[in-house]
Design a protein around this motif. Sequence first.
Motif, mmCIF file in Angstrom:
data_model
loop_
_atom_site.group_PDB
_atom_site.id
_atom_site.type_symbol
_atom_site.label_atom_id
_atom_site.label_comp_id
_atom_site.label_asym_id
_atom_site.label_seq_id
_atom_site.Cartn_x
_atom_site.Cartn_y
_atom_site.Cartn_z
ATOM 1 N N ALA A 162 0.203 11.601 -9.135
ATOM 2 C CA ALA A 162 -0.611 10.389 -9.084
ATOM 3 C C ALA A 162 -1.668 10.427 -10.176
ATOM 4 N N ARG A 163 -1.808 9.341 -10.894
ATOM 5 C CA ARG A 163 -2.832 9.233 -11.934
ATOM 6 C C ARG A 163 -3.801 8.089 -11.677
ATOM 7 N N ILE A 164 -3.437 7.205 -10.761
ATOM 8 C CA ILE A 164 -4.321 6.096 -10.383
ATOM 9 C C ILE A 164 -4.079 5.795 -8.911
ATOM 10 N N ILE A 165 -5.155 5.570 -8.159
ATOM 11 C CA ILE A 165 -5.059 5.236 -6.741
ATOM 12 C C ILE A 165 -5.868 3.977 -6.476
ATOM 13 N N LEU A 166 -5.704 3.426 -5.303
ATOM 14 C CA LEU A 166 -6.378 2.181 -4.946
ATOM 15 C C LEU A 166 -7.423 2.426 -3.870
ATOM 16 N N GLY A 167 -8.592 1.831 -4.029
ATOM 17 C CA GLY A 167 -9.638 1.846 -3.012
ATOM 18 C C GLY A 167 -9.896 0.444 -2.510
ATOM 19 N N ASN A 168 -10.471 0.326 -1.316
ATOM 20 C CA ASN A 168 -10.607 -0.979 -0.681
ATOM 21 C C ASN A 168 -12.053 -1.431 -0.598
ATOM 22 N N THR A 169 -12.340 -2.542 -1.254
ATOM 23 C CA THR A 169 -13.695 -3.072 -1.344
ATOM 24 C C THR A 169 -14.259 -3.433 0.026
ATOM 25 N N TYR A 170 -13.470 -4.116 0.845
ATOM 26 C CA TYR A 170 -13.929 -4.554 2.161
ATOM 27 C C TYR A 170 -14.345 -3.359 3.020
ATOM 28 N N HIS A 171 -13.476 -2.374 3.141
ATOM 29 C CA HIS A 171 -13.760 -1.224 4.001
ATOM 30 C C HIS A 171 -14.943 -0.416 3.486
ATOM 31 N N LEU A 172 -15.010 -0.188 2.182
ATOM 32 C CA LEU A 172 -16.086 0.635 1.633
ATOM 33 C C LEU A 172 -17.426 -0.099 1.661
ATOM 34 N N TYR A 173 -17.385 -1.422 1.594
ATOM 35 C CA TYR A 173 -18.603 -2.222 1.732
ATOM 36 C C TYR A 173 -19.180 -2.082 3.141
ATOM 37 N N LEU A 174 -18.289 -2.117 4.145
ATOM 38 C CA LEU A 174 -18.760 -2.015 5.531
ATOM 39 C C LEU A 174 -19.134 -0.584 5.906
ATOM 40 N N ARG A 175 -18.411 0.384 5.353
ATOM 41 C CA ARG A 175 -18.633 1.777 5.720
ATOM 42 C C ARG A 175 -18.082 2.679 4.622
ATOM 43 N N PRO A 176 -18.888 3.463 3.966
ATOM 44 C CA PRO A 176 -20.288 3.802 4.227
ATOM 45 C C PRO A 176 -21.288 2.894 3.520
ATOM 46 N N GLY A 177 -20.808 1.903 2.751
ATOM 47 C CA GLY A 177 -21.678 1.018 1.993
ATOM 48 C C GLY A 177 -21.585 1.322 0.506
ATOM 49 N N SER A 178 -21.362 0.283 -0.288
ATOM 50 C CA SER A 178 -21.190 0.501 -1.724
ATOM 51 C C SER A 178 -22.472 0.976 -2.385
ATOM 52 N N ASP A 179 -23.637 0.570 -1.862
ATOM 53 C CA ASP A 179 -24.904 1.035 -2.435
ATOM 54 C C ASP A 179 -25.070 2.539 -2.214
ATOM 55 N N ARG A 180 -24.647 3.024 -1.052
ATOM 56 C CA ARG A 180 -24.723 4.464 -0.779
ATOM 57 C C ARG A 180 -23.787 5.228 -1.724
ATOM 58 N N VAL B 50 3.996 1.976 -12.802
ATOM 59 C CA VAL B 50 3.277 2.955 -11.998
ATOM 60 C C VAL B 50 3.143 2.472 -10.561
ATOM 61 N N PHE B 51 3.236 3.428 -9.629
ATOM 62 C CA PHE B 51 2.923 3.155 -8.229
ATOM 63 C C PHE B 51 1.583 3.790 -7.917
ATOM 64 N N MET B 52 0.689 3.024 -7.288
ATOM 65 C CA MET B 52 -0.656 3.495 -6.962
ATOM 66 C C MET B 52 -0.752 3.783 -5.465
ATOM 67 N N PRO B 53 -0.887 5.052 -5.054
ATOM 68 C CA PRO B 53 -1.121 5.332 -3.636
ATOM 69 C C PRO B 53 -2.401 4.654 -3.157
ATOM 70 N N VAL B 54 -2.391 4.237 -1.903
ATOM 71 C CA VAL B 54 -3.523 3.491 -1.351
ATOM 72 C C VAL B 54 -4.487 4.446 -0.664
ATOM 73 N N GLY B 55 -5.736 4.439 -1.148
ATOM 74 C CA GLY B 55 -6.791 5.250 -0.556
ATOM 75 C C GLY B 55 -7.856 4.348 0.038
ATOM 76 N N THR B 56 -7.519 3.665 1.105
ATOM 77 C CA THR B 56 -8.330 2.580 1.663
ATOM 78 C C THR B 56 -9.798 2.958 1.807
ATOM 79 N N GLN B 57 -10.092 4.063 2.477
ATOM 80 C CA GLN B 57 -11.467 4.427 2.816
ATOM 81 C C GLN B 57 -11.919 5.645 2.001
ATOM 82 N N ALA B 58 -11.666 5.579 0.690
ATOM 83 C CA ALA B 58 -12.014 6.673 -0.224
ATOM 84 C C ALA B 58 -11.224 7.932 0.070
ATOM 85 N N THR B 59 -10.013 7.758 0.588
ATOM 86 C CA THR B 59 -9.092 8.880 0.796
ATOM 87 C C THR B 59 -7.686 8.346 0.971
ATOM 88 N N VAL B 60 -6.731 9.007 0.336
ATOM 89 C CA VAL B 60 -5.332 8.761 0.667
ATOM 90 C C VAL B 60 -5.064 9.601 1.905
#
Length: 373
Positions: free
Chosen positions: A56-74, A33-43
């Motif tokens: 597409a059945r699986i995509i990738l999200g980025n921990t670093y970017h989502l931690y900084l903005r908008p925040g994983s707690d949010r 499988v190839f996973m499209p990259v959705g860095t900031q909660a969007t491809v």
Amino acid sequence: MVTLDFEIIARDPACGARRGRFTTAHNIVETPVFMPVGTQATVKSLSPDELEALGARIILGNTYHLYLRPGSDRIARLGGLHAFMGWNGSILTDSGGFQVFSLARINKIEEDGVVFQSHIDGSRHLIRPETSMEIQMHLGSDIAMAFDECTPYPVTFDYAHDSMERTVRWALRCREAHTRSDQALFGIVQGSVFVDLRQACLEKLVNIGFDGYALGSLSVGESKEEMLQVLENMTPRLPEDRPRYLMGVGTPEDLVEGVRLGVDMFDCVMPTRNARNGMLFTSRGSLQIKNSAYTDDPEPIERGCTCYTCQRFSRAYLRHLFMAREILAYRLNTLHNLHYYLQLMAGIRRSIEEGRFEAWRKEFYALRGGGEP
């Protein structure tokens, strides 16, 4: 530890290629499988419905970017990453390690974790293995990645050794900190281009125990020959009953060679980033849509392609949009490139099921007018 119910359906008799599937809390994922990259909660430029229609059945999200903005707690308060971005398929989140080392303006590696300055506002942060697990559990991805030290290239053997050992110690801390029962956790094999270090790392990670295993820090500057040497030596050693993931790779040729050697999962920004830069993938190679040769070209990007872009628009129109910097250019180019990548993987899966992957591979290179690597 979560089981992904990974099963191998077929193998190609002439090489290491294998056809499988695994099940997450959200769906069934067919492999390779190839996973499209959705860095900031969007491809970038595409909606979830368009991604699903592309296959597409699986995509990738980025921990670093989502931690900084908008925040994983949010994101957690808003129902988790799936609900936040309106995506019903599976999500894999990377650990944030690669971005900490490549994007942060200042970083300091300590045994406890990595101190870095945000590339957004310069604020200082410490990400520990436990922090990475907390962020990814808040995000609620289906697959989380252990926090690792991304070894640069070129690098000395001694540095690569120390980096690998730290990655193993961090992997154990991640395993101990990870408590979410509906989220799988993958370990990452490090060691740069030194196969003996990679082997030692893998042995230690298997002793810890993970739901899948990834090869990290490849395609970071080493030659294609060095990368293939690592893959040829390491992929067959990865546990047979777990998904094998090659991180951040790569070109269509890289995917084909990775599959030949037994890789199950891939991700890369190449189809989406190159789409925004005007590079379009076809079965005969790539083309730059900005080239003046396409100014009056009535043909689609690739004759016979069934993507929306090729069914509807000419190269001349796509060139016009790109040269005018119209937003639609990026959307149409991305639709085509992801269609190409996802259909490439679908063709690979069929060829393995039919026991003819090596024949398919020869046809792949013949169309491109080049020999096999």
